[in-house]
Design a protein around this motif. Structure first.
Motif, PDB file in Angstrom:
ATOM      1  N   HIS A 275       1.018  -1.016   0.087  1.00 37.98           N
ATOM      2  CA  HIS A 275       0.047  -0.051  -0.078  1.00 37.98           C
ATOM      3  C   HIS A 275       0.866   1.108   0.042  1.00 37.98           C
ATOM      4  CE1 HIS A 275      -2.649   2.897   2.472  1.00 37.98           C
ATOM      5  NE2 HIS A 275      -2.935   3.159   1.246  1.00 37.98           N
ATOM      6  N   ASN A 276       0.838   2.226  -1.262  1.00 34.56           N
ATOM      7  CA  ASN A 276       1.597   3.352  -1.162  1.00 34.56           C
ATOM      8  C   ASN A 276       0.751   4.476  -1.609  1.00 34.56           C
ATOM      9  OD1 ASN A 276       3.614   5.271  -1.515  1.00 34.56           O
ATOM     10  ND2 ASN A 276       5.011   3.751  -2.787  1.00 34.56           N
ATOM     11  N   GLY A 277       0.263   5.265  -0.727  1.00 34.00           N
ATOM     12  CA  GLY A 277      -0.568   6.380  -1.239  1.00 34.00           C
ATOM     13  C   GLY A 277      -1.905   5.860  -1.628  1.00 34.00           C
ATOM     14  N   ASN A 278      -2.270   5.959  -2.842  1.00 36.30           N
ATOM     15  CA  ASN A 278      -3.794   5.750  -3.451  1.00 36.30           C
ATOM     16  C   ASN A 278      -3.627   4.529  -4.033  1.00 36.30           C
ATOM     17  OD1 ASN A 278      -4.847   8.270  -2.477  1.00 36.30           O
ATOM     18  ND2 ASN A 278      -3.977   9.103  -4.375  1.00 36.30           N
ATOM     19  N   ASP A 279      -2.494   3.789  -4.020  1.00 39.75           N
ATOM     20  CA  ASP A 279      -2.377   2.419  -4.785  1.00 39.75           C
ATOM     21  C   ASP A 279      -2.246   1.446  -3.880  1.00 39.75           C
ATOM     22  OD1 ASP A 279      -2.585   3.359  -7.699  1.00 39.75           O
ATOM     23  OD2 ASP A 279      -1.089   4.724  -7.081  1.00 39.75           O
ATOM     24  N   VAL A 280      -2.892   0.169  -4.142  1.00 38.42           N
ATOM     25  CA  VAL A 280      -2.701  -0.893  -3.310  1.00 38.42           C
ATOM     26  C   VAL A 280      -2.178  -2.267  -4.534  1.00 38.42           C
ATOM     27  CG1 VAL A 280      -3.564  -2.991  -1.831  1.00 38.42           C
ATOM     28  CG2 VAL A 280      -4.135  -0.500  -1.586  1.00 38.42           C
ATOM     29  N   TRP A 281      -1.255  -2.379  -4.353  1.00 38.59           N
ATOM     30  CA  TRP A 281      -0.548  -3.630  -5.390  1.00 38.59           C
ATOM     31  C   TRP A 281      -0.205  -5.015  -4.545  1.00 38.59           C
ATOM     32  CZ3 TRP A 281      -0.056  -2.196 -10.260  1.00 38.59           C
ATOM     33  CH2 TRP A 281       0.163  -0.881 -10.725  1.00 38.59           C
ATOM     34  N   ALA A 282      -0.506  -6.023  -5.374  1.00 39.11           N
ATOM     35  CA  ALA A 282      -0.366  -7.659  -4.651  1.00 39.11           C
ATOM     36  C   ALA A 282       0.293  -8.289  -6.062  1.00 39.11           C
ATOM     37  CB  ALA A 282      -1.713  -8.138  -4.260  1.00 39.11           C
ATOM     38  N   TYR A 283       1.528  -8.979  -5.690  1.00 44.65           N
ATOM     39  CA  TYR A 283       2.233  -9.646  -6.676  1.00 44.65           C
ATOM     40  C   TYR A 283       2.391 -10.828  -6.242  1.00 44.65           C
ATOM     41  CZ  TYR A 283       6.021 -11.114  -9.513  1.00 44.65           C
ATOM     42  OH  TYR A 283       6.780 -12.170 -10.575  1.00 44.65           O
ATOM     43  N   ASP A 284       2.099 -11.962  -7.067  1.00 44.89           N
ATOM     44  CA  ASP A 284       2.599 -13.437  -6.748  1.00 44.89           C
ATOM     45  C   ASP A 284       3.493 -14.012  -7.525  1.00 44.89           C
ATOM     46  OD1 ASP A 284       2.429 -15.982  -5.961  1.00 44.89           O
ATOM     47  OD2 ASP A 284       0.456 -16.644  -6.962  1.00 44.89           O
ATOM     48  N   SER A 285       4.727 -14.379  -7.358  1.00 42.53           N
ATOM     49  CA  SER A 285       5.928 -14.527  -7.851  1.00 42.53           C
ATOM     50  C   SER A 285       5.758 -15.822  -8.646  1.00 42.53           C
ATOM     51  CB  SER A 285       7.329 -14.530  -7.086  1.00 42.53           C
ATOM     52  OG  SER A 285       7.277 -15.536  -6.354  1.00 42.53           O
ATOM     53  N   LYS A 286       5.064 -16.876  -7.823  1.00 40.92           N
ATOM     54  CA  LYS A 286       4.890 -18.231  -8.466  1.00 40.92           C
ATOM     55  C   LYS A 286       4.020 -18.022  -9.862  1.00 40.92           C
ATOM     56  CE  LYS A 286       3.408 -22.813  -7.221  1.00 40.92           C
ATOM     57  NZ  LYS A 286       2.580 -23.409  -5.941  1.00 40.92           N
ATOM     58  N   SER A 287       3.056 -17.530  -9.807  1.00 44.06           N
ATOM     59  CA  SER A 287       2.230 -17.306 -10.972  1.00 44.06           C
ATOM     60  C   SER A 287       2.507 -16.033 -11.849  1.00 44.06           C
ATOM     61  CB  SER A 287       0.714 -17.135 -10.523  1.00 44.06           C
ATOM     62  OG  SER A 287       0.442 -16.041 -10.070  1.00 44.06           O
ATOM     63  N   ASN A 288       3.508 -15.047 -11.192  1.00 46.71           N
ATOM     64  CA  ASN A 288       3.566 -13.971 -12.147  1.00 46.71           C
ATOM     65  C   ASN A 288       2.410 -13.064 -12.382  1.00 46.71           C
ATOM     66  OD1 ASN A 288       5.651 -11.976 -13.072  1.00 46.71           O
ATOM     67  ND2 ASN A 288       5.614 -12.893 -15.188  1.00 46.71           N
TER      68      ASN A 288
END
Length: 391
Positions: free
Chosen positions: A132-145
């Motif tokens: 969570h950075n400011g107005n953005d929420v990112w999620a990343y799964d390296s296994k499935s890219n």
């Protein structure tokens, strides 16, 4: 079956607010070490003073590593869960973070104020990151890219909307008052946690019939930030939930720790904003307070037509639901589901008739053959006694 829209819940709901980051991590739970010769020699403190210390804590920045282990005493869910709907993302926090309800996991946490947090779940060589950075929420799964992205809407509860006691002492007074005759709150010695001196706050039910043996919170002696916590069951064995910091630093993390750029070739899924308020959306852990008191069920006068009747108080509160229809027969379920239910359930009988108790190490449920359901963080015998008394 959950729809795509339901599965793509706001990722921001799953980001721990920084002001309570230490509390939230601790409330997932780790067994504090028993008193030993290596425990720090700290000034004496009362339970009320320790609660005041927690309430006065204003931890805004931290980074560290903590471990989580949960053991609800459940058989494996393998083969029972439906596949994710087509078009959903494996990086969606609504699905990925459910992994934390079973097994053992290592996480890294970084936080810098209410607008920047990062949680990374490590699983062998694979990583899952939630940023969570400011107005953005990112999620990343390296296994499935795969990447899941959503805009934070800023619609969470505002401090001025929350009615709390004005001072840490007033808050401590309210906590102790609420505990009343049902709860014992004491200071149970000291411990070293993640290399830091800590007090141990011990919470135990005074009532018989609860599945909770004790709750223990290790509190940083300097900052008042909870560092680890355990929830132990009367069934013994491993704690129901066991987690806590193994390393912690209260310094300000580097700003770059919260930067995110989708890796080359990664599939990016944009989350759909939910319409209207979502029940529990302002409760990052689903409203644990409601679990303790079963206060979120919207009790009806008689528990019929899907409403819930709350019976008892404190640690032995039971919710009664009358479905109005006979309970399904487990022997008519698919073979794999039947095996799962048989592993959970015990046949019981009494004045109420007959039924099945479905058991975990924390919450148990009695489903009678005539369609009534009794559920609570109480022993199976307490459920049977309550059902008998209802007759």
């Amino acid at each position: 079956m959950a729809t795509n829209e339901n599965r793509q819940r706001k990722a921001s709901r799953y980001v721990v607010p920084v002001a309570v980051a230490g509390v939230a991590a601790a409330t997932i739970g780790l067994v504090p070490a028993l008193a030993a010769s290596g425990d720090p020699d700290l000034p004496e403190i009362t339970a009320q003073q320790l609660i005041e210390k927690i309430a006065a804590s204003d931890t805004q920045t931290l980074s560290g590593t903590f471990k989580i282990s949960t053991d609800l005493g459940l058989p494996s869910f393998a083969g029972l869960l439906p596949a994710a709907p087509s078009g959903s993302s494996s990086a969606d926090p609504a699905d990925k973070l459910t992994q934390l309800v079973s097994g053992s996991h290592t996480l890294r946490l970084a936080a810098d104020g209410p607008d920047r947090q990062k949680l990374t779940l490590l699983d062998g060589s694979d990583e899952y990151s939630l940023v969570h950075n400011g107005n953005d929420v990112w999620a990343y799964d390296s296994k499935s890219n795969e990447v899941f992205h959503e805009k934070a809407d800023g619609k969470g509860p505002k401090p001025e909307d929350t009615k709390l006691p004005g001072t840490p002492k007033e808050l401590a007074d309210e906590v102790l008052k609420a505990a009343g005759d049902t709860t014992s709150i004491t200071v149970g010695g000291t411990a070293k946690v993640a290399g830091r001196d800590a007090y141990q706050l011990v919470i135990k039910p005074k009532q018989s019939g609860s599945m909770v043996e004790s709750v223990k919170i290790s509190v940083d002696a300097s900052t008042g930030t909870p560092l680890k916590f355990t929830l132990a069951s009367v069934d013994g064995g491993k704690p129901v939930v066991d987690a806590g910091f193994t390393k912690v630093d209260f310094g300000k993390p580097e700003a770059s720790a919260f930067d995110f750029k989708a890796p080359k070739g990664a599939k990016v899924t944009e989350g759909a904003a939910e319409k209207g308020a979502h029940e529990g959306a302002d409760k990052p852990f689903g409203g644990l307070g409601d679990l303790a008191g079963l206060g979120g069920f919207g009790a009806g006068p008689d528990g019929k037509d899907g409403s819930v009747n709350v019976i008892g108080e404190g640690w032995t509160t039971i919710a009664k639901l009358d479905s109005g229809t006979p309970a399904p027969k487990t022997d008519e379920a698919p073979k794999e589901v039947q095996g799962f239910l048989d592993a959970l359930g015990d046949k019981v009988s009494g004045k109420f008739g007959s039924g099945t108790v479905f058991k975990t190490k924390l919450v148990n449920a009695l489903m009678t053959d005539d369609g009534k359901v009794y559920v609570g963080a109480v022993t199976p015998q307490k459920l049977v006694d309550t059902a008998n008394a209802a007759k």
